[in-house]
Structures are given as C-alpha cells and as structure tokens.
Design an enzyme around this catalytic site. Structure first.
Site, short mmCIF file in Angstrom:
data_model
loop_
_atom_site.label_atom_id
_atom_site.label_comp_id
_atom_site.label_asym_id
_atom_site.label_seq_id
_atom_site.Cartn_x
_atom_site.Cartn_y
_atom_site.Cartn_z
N LYS A 1 -29.07 -2.34 3.24
CA LYS A 1 -29.90 -2.67 4.39
C LYS A 1 -31.06 -1.70 4.46
O LYS A 1 -32.22 -2.10 4.49
CB LYS A 1 -29.10 -2.61 5.69
CG LYS A 1 -28.20 -3.80 6.06
CD LYS A 1 -27.39 -4.38 4.96
CE LYS A 1 -26.58 -5.61 5.28
NZ LYS A 1 -25.47 -5.46 6.18
N ASP B 1 -19.74 2.48 11.88
CA ASP B 1 -20.38 1.64 10.86
C ASP B 1 -21.87 1.65 11.16
O ASP B 1 -22.33 1.04 12.12
CB ASP B 1 -19.82 0.21 10.96
CG ASP B 1 -20.50 -0.75 9.98
OD1 ASP B 1 -21.42 -0.32 9.26
OD2 ASP B 1 -20.12 -1.94 9.96
N TRP C 1 -19.80 -7.70 13.17
CA TRP C 1 -19.26 -6.73 12.21
C TRP C 1 -18.13 -5.91 12.82
O TRP C 1 -17.14 -5.61 12.15
CB TRP C 1 -20.37 -5.84 11.64
CG TRP C 1 -21.26 -6.59 10.71
CD1 TRP C 1 -22.58 -6.86 10.86
CD2 TRP C 1 -20.87 -7.22 9.47
NE1 TRP C 1 -23.06 -7.62 9.81
CE2 TRP C 1 -22.03 -7.85 8.94
CE3 TRP C 1 -19.68 -7.33 8.75
CZ2 TRP C 1 -22.02 -8.56 7.74
CZ3 TRP C 1 -19.66 -8.04 7.55
CH2 TRP C 1 -20.82 -8.65 7.06
C1 LIG Z 1 -24.03 -5.85 6.04
C2 LIG Z 1 -23.07 -5.20 6.94
C3 LIG Z 1 -21.72 -5.03 6.60
C4 LIG Z 1 -21.13 -5.61 5.33
O1 LIG Z 1 -21.52 -4.91 4.22
P1 LIG Z 1 -20.99 -5.28 2.76
O2 LIG Z 1 -21.59 -4.21 1.92
O3 LIG Z 1 -21.46 -6.66 2.45
O4 LIG Z 1 -19.50 -5.20 2.79
C5 LIG Z 1 -20.91 -4.37 7.50
N1 LIG Z 1 -21.38 -3.87 8.65
C6 LIG Z 1 -22.66 -4.01 9.01
C7 LIG Z 1 -23.13 -3.45 10.30
C8 LIG Z 1 -23.55 -4.67 8.17
O5 LIG Z 1 -24.83 -4.82 8.52
#
Ligand SMILES: *Cc1c(COP(=O)(O)O)cnc(C)c1O
Length: 365
Positions: A198, A174, A104
């Site tokens: 998540k 993030d 990511w």
């Molecule tokens: C799932 C995830 C993303 C992507 O998220 P989307 O909502 O599908 O754009 C980005 N960063 C991390 C750490 C993730 O687990």
C-alpha cells in the site's frame, strides 16, 4: 519515457517515480556488485548491506527504539492475522481485545477466534463502520494479552487520529495502509505491522515491528516460520526473505528521508492532498457524500458516494477517459474510493479534484 496515468489503486499501489527509475537503472547490475539484486544470495555482503540499510532507514524515519525488532516476513498482512494470536495469545490463559472498525479488523478477528479466547472491545457495525471509537466508548480488559486495532481501514476509509489508550496492555496494530504516512510514537505499541504494497513498496514483504519482551511469549512448539522469535533470532534470514521487495522498501524509505524530508513533511503533504478531496465533498451540497465521519476520515483512502449507481458508473467512466484510474470502491461496499498514498503526486489529486468539480457542474447545468 513510458506514459503513466493517475493511479488511485488501493494496493498494490503507486510508487514514487524516482524509485522506479532507480530500480530500472540498477536492474542489470547493482553498482559495484556486477549482478542484479534479483540474482544475489541473501547471505552475501551486498544483500546484508541492503537489509541493514532498510532497517536503519526505517529506524530513522519512525524513531524506532532499540528494544524493538524489525522483521521482514512473507504471507502478507493476512498471515499476521494468525501469527499475532499464535505468538502473543497461545498459552497465556488470557483473552485478547479486538476493536472492529471495518473489513480488515473483522477479518483479523475471524482468524484470531480460531486461535484462542477473543473479546470484542468495540464493534462499529451499527453505524456501518464509519468511525473510530473514542477511548471513553470502550474499556480495555486490563488482563488482556493485547488490544488489536486497525489504524486505517482501507476499504471503509476510516483512520484513527491518534493511538487509543490501552494502559499496560500491549497495543497491536495493523497499519498496512497507513504505514509511514505520518510520525508514529512506536513506544506506544507492542507490535505494529504493515504489508508493503500500500504505502511502503511492492507486494511480497510484510514489515513487523515488535517489542523485545513480547518475543518471549512465542512458544517453542510453534512451526518455525510462524514463530516471531525465530525470525528475530535470524535477523529475518530464517529462510530466504523476499529480497527484491525488501530492496524496494529500502528505496522508498530513502525517498522519504532524502526527497520528502521525513515523516513530518510527508504528513503535511498527505494532509493537504486529503483536504483537497474532502473539501470538494463537503462543498458539493450532498452530491458527493463521504462515508467516514469527519473525525475519522482517512488521509489514505477517500471513500464517497454519488446520488445513484448510474451517476457513479458515469463518474468512473469519464474519470477513466481523463486517465484517473482505479477509483471504484471495494466490491464489498461499492461507491468511489480514491487511494492517495504517500507516492501519489499532489498534481494527480488536483486533477481528480478538478474532475469532481467539473462532473458536479455538468450535472447542474
Ligand atoms: C491490504 C490490507 C490487508 C491485507 O494484506 P495482504 O498483504 O493482502 O494480506 C490487511 N489489512 C489492511 C489494513 C490492508 O489494507
């Protein structure tokens, strides 16, 4: 009651059963409103109350200081990969530092370089993205517009134990896959964000917590929707927000406060759940081998391999027969990944632990 299995999905992922039951109960009509949350205007009193309550609960859970705004946006975390450099880097004549700890972080970097000058402060490629670096291993450019990190790499199962030190440079994070898993010193961050699917709710909403002074960087020539300042000014009602997803985040936050007892208690439970699996890995004499180095092991995504692909497919097949589902690793890395977010019951993790022990024993006998 419909039968539920043990769902180790990486996302969208398991939600607390009591939250789902409340949604089901109130889906025809919100108490006192006479309409479902799916049918009401985002500018009316019922939704205004839901939005306020969601912000209040997040503020209480994370002790978010007054000088931070909470925004509810769409476009997932992926859109943040672009919105962050658009708002915080564009027009500054500076560069931004990126710490690459896994898939990511790499994707965020890929988008950021389209927007401006980006420096890679650290790249975990040589060790297969299996750890978060120590502060001593990289140096923040003191002139950087911000430093970007991923607190939990969902695919590799790599999580930082604590925030890196970035001095005066704003830390941008993030936290998509470990948001609300433990207490977080928000004041250490310039901006921290997470898509909900998540650990905080369903797909459709991304929560952005941003310090007031950083909003001044958003330039007027940005498209309206891509401007943080526009969302802050309109209290996340710049356009129709994802009302149902926000409603669910509100319920999940209520569950954390009232049923779990806050983020300290959640952290302890998460620690316990993760330790059950990591201990099983460590005591298997190498039959199960964890991907992440011990100090960077994720409490949310436990990643490991078996000695060969054949055993791995057998493991997944037998697990599924015991209703332990969605355990296959991400298609880019393979192996096994058990995602054990906040809402994953301890009993389900114990079932997985028991299954791992049995599977190992059967190989040996
Ligand atoms: C799932 C995830 C993303 C992507 O998220 P989307 O909502 O599908 O754009 C980005 N960063 C991390 C750490 C993730 O687990």
């Amino acid at each position: 009651m419909t039968h539920r299995v043990h769902n180790f999905s990486p996302g969208p992922a398991v939600l607390p059963e009591s939250v789902l039951m409340q949604v089901q109960r109130d889906l025809l009509a919100l108490p006192g409103v006479g309409m479902s949350v799916l049918e009401i205007t985002h500018r009316g009193p019922a939704f205004t109350e839901i939005l306020q309550s969601t912000k209040d609960r997040l503020r209480r859970l994370l002790h978010i200081p007054e000088n931070y705004q909470i925004l509810f946006l769409q476009g997932g975390s992926r859109l943040q990969f672009s919105m962050i450099p658009m708002n915080l880097l564009r027009g500054t004549n500076r560069s931004a530092d990126y710490v690459l700890t896994g898939s990511w972080g790499l994707k965020a970097h890929e988008e950021a370089v389209r927007e401006g000058s980006i420096r890679v402060a650290w790249d975990g490629k040589s060790s297969g993205y299996n750890r978060f670096p120590d502060d001593a291993e990289w140096q923040v450019d003191p002139q950087a517009a911000y430093v970007y990190v991923t607190s939990n790499e969902t695919i590799e199962g790599v999580q930082f134990a604590r925030e890196p030190v970035t001095g005066e440079v704003p830390l941008v994070c993030d936290a998509s896959s470990d948001f609300l898993c433990r207490p977080v010193p928000i004041a250490r961050y310039g901006l921290i964000y997470a898509c909900a699917q998540k650990n905080a709710g369903p797909a459709g909403v991304t929560i952005v917590i941003v310090r007031d002074d950083l909003l001044d960087r958003s330039r007027k020539d940005l498209p309206g929707y891509l401007n943080y300042r526009a969302h802050a000014k309109e209290d996340s009602l710049f356009n129709t927000p994802p009302t149902f997803a926000i409603y669910l985040v509100n319920l999940v936050a209520g569950w954390l406060l009232d049923e779990i007892g806050g983020l300290e208690a959640m952290h302890q439970q998460n620690r316990r759940k993760a330790d059950l699996l990591y201990r099983t890995i460590d005591e298997s004499n190498g039959f199960y081998s964890g991907h992440a180095q011990p100090a960077s092991r994720s409490m949310m995504n436990v990643t490991f391999r078996l000695p060969n692909d054949e055993l791995q497919s057998q493991f997944l097949k037998l697990a599924e027969q015991q209703e332990l589902v969605n355990l296959a690793g991400h298609r880019s890395v393979g192996g096994i990944r058990a995602s054990i977010y906040n809402a994953m019951p301890v009993a389900s993790v114990e079932r997985l632990r028991d299954f791992m022990c049995e599977f190992l024993q059967n190989q040996r006998s």
